[in-house]
Motif scaffolding. Structure first.
Motif, PDB file in Angstrom:
ATOM      1  N   ASN A   1      48.843  38.728  45.480  1.00  0.00           N
ATOM      2  CA  ASN A   1      48.394  38.789  44.080  1.00  0.00           C
ATOM      3  C   ASN A   1      46.923  38.425  43.999  1.00  0.00           C
ATOM      4  N   PRO A   2      46.057  39.298  44.497  1.00  0.00           N
ATOM      5  CA  PRO A   2      44.626  38.974  44.511  1.00  0.00           C
ATOM      6  C   PRO A   2      44.031  38.971  43.109  1.00  0.00           C
ATOM      7  N   ALA A   3      42.899  38.309  43.017  1.00  0.00           N
ATOM      8  CA  ALA A   3      42.159  38.299  41.759  1.00  0.00           C
ATOM      9  C   ALA A   3      41.687  39.714  41.443  1.00  0.00           C
ATOM     10  N   PRO A   4      41.511  40.020  40.160  1.00  0.00           N
ATOM     11  CA  PRO A   4      41.058  41.371  39.802  1.00  0.00           C
ATOM     12  C   PRO A   4      39.611  41.624  40.221  1.00  0.00           C
ATOM     13  N   LEU A   5      39.269  42.886  40.268  1.00  0.00           N
ATOM     14  CA  LEU A   5      37.905  43.305  40.583  1.00  0.00           C
ATOM     15  C   LEU A   5      36.952  42.647  39.584  1.00  0.00           C
ATOM     16  N   GLY A   6      35.860  42.100  40.068  1.00  0.00           N
ATOM     17  CA  GLY A   6      34.877  41.458  39.203  1.00  0.00           C
ATOM     18  C   GLY A   6      35.089  39.959  39.050  1.00  0.00           C
TER      19      GLY A   6
END
Length: 188
Positions: free
Chosen positions: A110-115
């Motif tokens: 569950n990676p952090a979103p782009l940006g």
């Protein structure tokens, strides 16, 4: 109506009938033929479409053919066939590239979103790749190819221990067997 116009109408109506009959008879026969042969013809077309297979694919200068060994491949168990059929290209790539010697790997599902600032100075292409990898693994976990357990010792809270299941290994071996034994590659 005058006598002359009545005679002209009579001539048109009596001489026109044979022409009308000739013009109408072929569509009638065509309709009868379609009605008689519709079922057999549609059955033949349906059976041909059901049995049609792709044996050769040309991709520019590369030619890909099914080899004679393809017919000898053992069909996978129904559960494995269902797993493999549900995979997209990113998942197939991840599964084939899985290191079988690894008992498990730590992976962020569950990676952090782009940006997000947690990505730091990593390029957007790299971040998109990690997000796509996580999506692929989540789908394969859902399909039963991999399992995942949270790793509590990681400070980021983003690490999971991902391991391949026995069915996941069977799916990987089937795909590798298919790719290595069933295809003949050549150039034109």
């Amino acid at each position: 109506m005058t006598e002359e116009s009545e005679g002209a109408a009579a001539r048109v109506s009596t001489t026109g009938w044979p022409d009308v009959m000739k013009a109408a008879i072929w569509p009638v026969f065509a309709l009868i033929a379609v009605a008689i042969f519709f079922t057999p013809i549609s059955g033949i077309l349906r059976n041909t479409a059901d049995k049609a297979t792709l044996n050769e694919l040309n991709m520019g200068p590369l030619q890909v053919k099914l080899s004679a060994a393809a017919e000898k491949l053992r069909a996978p168990a129904p559960a494995i066939a269902k797993m493999v059929a549900g995979l997209d290209s990113a998942q197939v790539e991840e599964l084939i590239n899985w290191n079988e010697n690894a008992l498990s790997v730590q992976f962020c599902l569950n990676p952090a979103p782009l940006g997000d600032p947690r990505w730091g100075r990593l390029t957007d292409d790299y971040v998109r790749g990690r997000i796509e990898d996580a999506r692929a693994y989540r789908g394969m976990i859902e399909a039963g190819i991999f399992t995942a357990e949270p790793v509590e010792t990681q400070p980021t809270g983003c690490s999971d221990s991902v391991a391949i299941t026995p069915d996941g290994l069977r799916a990987k071996h089937f795909l590798l067997d298919l790719l290595t034994n069933a295809l003949e590659l050549s150039t034109k």
